[in-house]
Design a protein around this motif. Structure first.
Motif, PDB file in Angstrom:
ATOM      1  N   TRP A   1       0.831  -1.215   0.000  1.00 29.00           N
ATOM      2  CA  TRP A   1       0.000   0.000   0.000  1.00 29.00           C
ATOM      3  C   TRP A   1       0.862   1.261   0.000  1.00 29.00           C
TER       4      TRP A   1
ATOM      5  N   ARG B   1       3.986   1.587   1.018  1.00 28.25           N
ATOM      6  CA  ARG B   1       4.936   1.751   2.122  1.00 28.25           C
ATOM      7  C   ARG B   1       6.348   1.281   1.775  1.00 28.25           C
TER       8      ARG B   1
ATOM      9  N   LEU C   1       9.993   5.884   2.656  1.00 24.87           N
ATOM     10  CA  LEU C   1       9.645   5.973   4.067  1.00 24.87           C
ATOM     11  C   LEU C   1      10.859   5.643   4.933  1.00 24.87           C
TER      12      LEU C   1
ATOM     13  N   LEU D   1       6.079  11.860   5.896  1.00 24.33           N
ATOM     14  CA  LEU D   1       5.672  11.148   4.690  1.00 24.33           C
ATOM     15  C   LEU D   1       6.059  11.958   3.464  1.00 24.33           C
TER      16      LEU D   1
ATOM     17  N   SER E   1       2.598  10.914  -1.659  1.00 26.43           N
ATOM     18  CA  SER E   1       2.332   9.546  -1.239  1.00 26.43           C
ATOM     19  C   SER E   1       0.845   9.358  -0.994  1.00 26.43           C
TER      20      SER E   1
ATOM     21  N   LEU F   1      -0.262   7.649   1.194  1.00 21.17           N
ATOM     22  CA  LEU F   1      -0.401   7.630   2.650  1.00 21.17           C
ATOM     23  C   LEU F   1      -0.711   9.015   3.208  1.00 21.17           C
TER      24      LEU F   1
ATOM     25  N   VAL G   1      -5.461   5.511   3.421  1.00 16.21           N
ATOM     26  CA  VAL G   1      -4.881   4.754   4.537  1.00 16.21           C
ATOM     27  C   VAL G   1      -5.939   3.864   5.185  1.00 16.21           C
TER      28      VAL G   1
ATOM     29  N   GLU H   1       4.070   0.499  13.092  1.00 18.80           N
ATOM     30  CA  GLU H   1       5.226   1.283  12.674  1.00 18.80           C
ATOM     31  C   GLU H   1       6.551   0.547  12.878  1.00 18.80           C
TER      32      GLU H   1
ATOM     33  N   LEU I   1       6.973  -2.100  10.284  1.00 17.20           N
ATOM     34  CA  LEU I   1       7.261  -1.479   8.990  1.00 17.20           C
ATOM     35  C   LEU I   1       8.742  -1.161   8.860  1.00 17.20           C
ATOM     36  N   TYR I   2       9.309  -0.496   9.856  1.00 18.69           N
ATOM     37  CA  TYR I   2      10.699  -0.055   9.736  1.00 18.69           C
ATOM     38  C   TYR I   2      11.689  -1.204   9.902  1.00 18.69           C
TER      39      TYR I   2
END
Length: 344
Positions: free
Chosen positions: A218, A220, A225, A231, A235, A237, A243, A251, A254-255
């Protein structure tokens, strides 16, 4: 461009296909994806075809039919047998009581309307956009089988089905000798591996090829990012509607995945999106991965995901970074892998 069989059919599709969700840009959701017009779409189609990517995916609800119309204009005048056109219907398309779902009434009207918007007399792959529990499965499958026999559809697929939805449908098709689903357009990415728990083993067993949507989680996994940074401009997002309509991602998870992608990208000399797409192309049951693009630069970058492969060690690192705890009964079954082997 590499080609693979679409599930257990004799039909071959490119490993990358082009998604037209960016065409049109009508409404809060799709305007966040893009607003490609006919002239821009023609140019993107040219680039796709030059690269051997001849499969184009759409849906009636993409910008309220505008995406199919723009795709139809973009392919006008090209040899039809050199193109693979894929589209979907099921979601509401109008205010009437019967302008939604997978009833015979709605499916027949939806296919005829899609053919008009696309400017073609057949659809290569037609997919139910979601499961509709209201009509009997027999009504749905007999209708689709009739449309196949009428020459309006070549192959059938589904999208966003659960395992039991898909298996029940396949069993009913087998019982009556109706056309089977050979594709499942499913969400699958390094940030969303739920497909692997039940749908992937089912797909391997039953010969259903995955046509992957939103392979970059989606938006990301675009490589833009980063921890502690705002952001990026443009994006999807940035749009709360986009979203809320897509998969949610914690989060820290994600990272963790982004960090692993950064490492592998540096080793391979590829971009983060190219690594994320290449990882998917090495997964079992995947027939094609849908990529979108708002412009030529994005499209060319996505095309750079093919023609090379991650090493087994790099794949293992990405697997580890994106692993999550399995829900029941999958964690229990994982204790008996010699009886429940992982698809290969």
């Amino acid at each position: 461009m590499e080609y693979r069989y679409l599930g257990r059919s004799g039909f071959r599709v490119p490993v990358l296909s082009f998604g037209t969700g960016t065409f049109g840009g009508s409404g809060a959701l799709f305007s966040a994806w893009g607003s490609t017009d006919v002239a821009q779409a023609r140019r993107l189609v040219d680039i796709c075809l030059d690269a051997g990517m001849n499969m184009f995916d759409s849906a009636d609800v993409y910008s309220k039919g505008a995406a199919e119309e723009i795709l139809g204009e973009a392919i006008k005048g090209r040899p039809r047998d050199s193109l693979i056109i894929s589209t979907k219907a099921t979601f509401r398309f109008g205010d009437g009581e019967n302008q939604v779902g997978s009833s015979r009434h709605h499916l027949v009207n939806a296919v005829d309307a899609a053919l008009r918007r696309l400017g073609t007399d057949y659809i290569d792959l037609f997919q139910l956009h979601g499961f509709d529990a209201r009509p009997p499965v027999e009504e749905v499958l007999s209708t689709l089988d009739t449309l196949v026999k009428a020459g309006k559809i070549r192959y059938l697929g589904v999208s966003n089905f659960s395992g039991w939805h898909l298996m029940k449908s396949l069993a009913v098709a087998d019982r009556y000798g109706w056309t089977r689903y050979v594709a499942h357009q499913a969400y699958y990415s390094l940030l969303g591996r739920d497909y692997e728990w039940e749908l992937m083993p089912l797909a391997e067993d039953q010969g259903v090829g995955a046509v992957v949507w939103s392979p970059l989680g989606w938006g990301r996994l675009t490589g833009k990012l980063r921890r502690g940074q705002p952001l990026p401009e443009g994006s999807r997002l940035q749009s709360q509607t986009a979203v809320d309509s897509g998969p949610q991602v914690e989060e820290e998870y994600l990272y963790r995945v982004v960090d692993a992608l950064d490492e592998v990208a540096a080793e391979t000399g590829k971009t983060v999106p190219q690594v994320a797409l290449n990882w998917l192309l090495q997964r079992p049951t995947v027939s094609s991965v849908i990529v979108g693009a708002r412009n030529e630069e994005q499209l060319m970058q996505n095309l750079g995901a093919v023609g090379w492969n991650l090493t087994q060690e790099q794949v293992a690192r990405l697997d580890a970074a994106s692993a999550v705890a399995k829900p029941y009964p999958y964690w229990h079954q994982a204790g008996f892998k010699y009886r429940n082997p992982t698809p290969v």
